[in-house]
Design a protein around this motif. Structure first.
Motif, PDB file in Angstrom:
ATOM      1  N   THR A 184       0.811  -1.220   0.000  1.00  0.00           N
ATOM      2  CA  THR A 184       0.000   0.000   0.000  1.00  0.00           C
ATOM      3  C   THR A 184       0.844   1.271   0.000  1.00  0.00           C
ATOM      4  O   THR A 184       0.323   2.354  -0.257  1.00  0.00           O
ATOM      5  CB  THR A 184      -0.902   0.011   1.240  1.00  0.00           C
ATOM      6  N   ALA A 185       2.148   1.160   0.303  1.00  0.00           N
ATOM      7  CA  ALA A 185       3.011   2.346   0.371  1.00  0.00           C
ATOM      8  C   ALA A 185       3.373   2.818  -1.031  1.00  0.00           C
ATOM      9  O   ALA A 185       3.433   2.019  -1.973  1.00  0.00           O
ATOM     10  CB  ALA A 185       4.273   2.029   1.165  1.00  0.00           C
ATOM     11  N   PRO A 186       3.596   4.121  -1.203  1.00  0.00           N
ATOM     12  CA  PRO A 186       3.981   4.626  -2.528  1.00  0.00           C
ATOM     13  C   PRO A 186       5.387   4.153  -2.904  1.00  0.00           C
ATOM     14  O   PRO A 186       6.223   3.869  -2.052  1.00  0.00           O
ATOM     15  CB  PRO A 186       3.916   6.143  -2.355  1.00  0.00           C
ATOM     16  N   LEU A 187       5.612   4.086  -4.204  1.00  0.00           N
ATOM     17  CA  LEU A 187       6.919   3.667  -4.697  1.00  0.00           C
ATOM     18  C   LEU A 187       7.959   4.772  -4.465  1.00  0.00           C
ATOM     19  O   LEU A 187       7.662   5.964  -4.552  1.00  0.00           O
ATOM     20  CB  LEU A 187       6.837   3.338  -6.186  1.00  0.00           C
ATOM     21  N   LYS A 188       9.159   4.340  -4.196  1.00  0.00           N
ATOM     22  CA  LYS A 188      10.259   5.275  -3.983  1.00  0.00           C
ATOM     23  C   LYS A 188      11.415   4.916  -4.903  1.00  0.00           C
ATOM     24  O   LYS A 188      11.682   3.743  -5.161  1.00  0.00           O
ATOM     25  CB  LYS A 188      10.723   5.240  -2.526  1.00  0.00           C
ATOM     26  N   TYR A 189      12.067   5.941  -5.359  1.00  0.00           N
ATOM     27  CA  TYR A 189      13.232   5.756  -6.237  1.00  0.00           C
ATOM     28  C   TYR A 189      14.418   6.473  -5.589  1.00  0.00           C
ATOM     29  O   TYR A 189      14.420   7.699  -5.455  1.00  0.00           O
ATOM     30  CB  TYR A 189      12.951   6.329  -7.627  1.00  0.00           C
ATOM     31  N   ASP A 190      15.427   5.707  -5.176  1.00  0.00           N
ATOM     32  CA  ASP A 190      16.614   6.273  -4.531  1.00  0.00           C
ATOM     33  C   ASP A 190      17.586   6.725  -5.621  1.00  0.00           C
ATOM     34  O   ASP A 190      18.365   5.923  -6.165  1.00  0.00           O
ATOM     35  CB  ASP A 190      17.265   5.236  -3.620  1.00  0.00           C
ATOM     36  N   ALA A 191      17.524   8.008  -5.953  1.00  0.00           N
ATOM     37  CA  ALA A 191      18.353   8.528  -7.049  1.00  0.00           C
ATOM     38  C   ALA A 191      19.846   8.463  -6.712  1.00  0.00           C
ATOM     39  O   ALA A 191      20.681   8.161  -7.574  1.00  0.00           O
ATOM     40  CB  ALA A 191      17.946   9.965  -7.362  1.00  0.00           C
ATOM     41  N   LYS A 192      20.201   8.730  -5.464  1.00  0.00           N
ATOM     42  CA  LYS A 192      21.616   8.708  -5.069  1.00  0.00           C
ATOM     43  C   LYS A 192      22.194   7.306  -5.178  1.00  0.00           C
ATOM     44  O   LYS A 192      23.301   7.106  -5.708  1.00  0.00           O
ATOM     45  CB  LYS A 192      21.751   9.234  -3.642  1.00  0.00           C
ATOM     46  N   ALA A 193      21.444   6.320  -4.678  1.00  0.00           N
ATOM     47  CA  ALA A 193      21.916   4.939  -4.776  1.00  0.00           C
ATOM     48  C   ALA A 193      21.971   4.476  -6.225  1.00  0.00           C
ATOM     49  O   ALA A 193      22.884   3.728  -6.619  1.00  0.00           O
ATOM     50  CB  ALA A 193      21.010   4.027  -3.959  1.00  0.00           C
ATOM     51  N   ALA A 194      21.000   4.928  -7.029  1.00  0.00           N
ATOM     52  CA  ALA A 194      21.000   4.550  -8.441  1.00  0.00           C
ATOM     53  C   ALA A 194      22.227   5.115  -9.157  1.00  0.00           C
ATOM     54  O   ALA A 194      22.875   4.424  -9.963  1.00  0.00           O
ATOM     55  CB  ALA A 194      19.722   5.044  -9.104  1.00  0.00           C
ATOM     56  N   LEU A 195      22.559   6.381  -8.860  1.00  0.00           N
ATOM     57  CA  LEU A 195      23.741   6.986  -9.479  1.00  0.00           C
ATOM     58  C   LEU A 195      25.015   6.272  -9.039  1.00  0.00           C
ATOM     59  O   LEU A 195      25.920   6.032  -9.856  1.00  0.00           O
ATOM     60  CB  LEU A 195      23.806   8.469  -9.117  1.00  0.00           C
TER      61      LEU A 195
END
Length: 278
Positions: A184-195
């Protein structure tokens, strides 16, 4: 009567020569002592004095010879150190240029990777919409499962369609996938970890070390400056040795000692600089 004024008159006799003892016979000198004549003893003393003078000059000649050899050796050492300083400065400039190029290339790669992460962030919104729509339809289908199975089945089919669309959007993500702590929680995108992941997986970026290259360049610049200082020390040694070659004997040894100390100090410091730069 003939004229007596025109008669020939003989010239007067020449004056007697001045008195000189050399013209007197020894018997005429009376009690006076005869003049001393050169003897072999006087010649022998003159030769002895000459030999002593030559022997006294031989140490000075040897001293000048050793000073000349020292001047030649110090000149060669100074030239070698100056050449080493030139090569070291060239290496430092080459490393400076390489560091600038590597830093520029590194920044370009990071910019491209950041653009990839930014593109993933643009895909996050539509991907999350399809995921949320599928979750909502599944919840509605579950609520109607007992009362209206047909509608529930239709809602499940629509939810599956939303999940298919979400998976199609999922294929566009290049750096990382969005995640959620629960359904039920919104999706999160970790931009720092992705970079960071993109940077770790980029082989070109891993080969670039601009900071290390700049440190090496700074070390080479310092070594070059130290070598130039050593050249100055060798020049001072040459100055002292030259003064020892042409000054008075009373002070030339002092200049020779100063030149020797400067030359030995230069060689010792040169070895230290080479060891630190290795």
């Amino acid at each position: 009567m003939p004229d007596d004024s025109n008669a020939w008159t003989p010239p007067p006799p020449p004056p007697p020569p001045p008195f000189s003892p050399r013209h007197q016979h020894p018997s005429e000198l009376g009690d006076e002592e005869p003049l001393a004549t050169p003897s072999l003893l006087t010649g022998a003393m003159t030769m002895a004095d000459l030999e002593s003078t030559v022997e006294a000059g031989e140490p000075e000649d040897r001293f000048r010879t050793w000073v000349a050899i020292a001047i030649a050796v110090v000149s060669i050492l100074g030239a070698v150190v100056a050449f080493s300083a030139t090569l070291t400065e060239q290496d430092a400039r080459r490393l400076d240029q390489q560091g600038i190029q590597d830093a520029s290339r590194q920044q370009q790669i990071i910019t491209d990777l950041q653009a990839t992460v930014d593109e993933d962030l643009r895909y996050l919104a539509p991907y999350q919409e399809h995921i949320k729509a599928a979750q909502t339809l599944d919840a509605q289908a579950t609520a109607l499962q007992s009362s209206d199975p047909a509608s529930a089945a239709l809602l499940h089919a629509q939810a599956e369609s939303e999940r298919v669309l979400a998976r199609s959007w999922q294929g566009f993500f290049q750096a990382a996938l969005p995640s959620a702590t629960d359904a039920t929680a919104p999706l999160k995108y970790d931009a720092k970890a992705a970079l960071q992941t993109l940077e770790n997986n980029n082989s070109d970026l891993q080969q670039l070390r601009p900071d290390a290259i700049r440190d090496q360049a700074d070390t080479k610049h310092t070594e070059s400056v130290n070598l130039v200082g050593l050249v100055t020390l060798f020049v001072a040694a040459l100055l002292f040795l030259t003064l020892a070659q042409f000054t008075r004997p009373t002070i030339r040894r002092m200049f020779a000692g100063a030149g020797a100390v400067a030359a030995v100090s230069g060689v010792a410091l040169w070895l230290v600089v080479l060891k630190l730069g290795a």
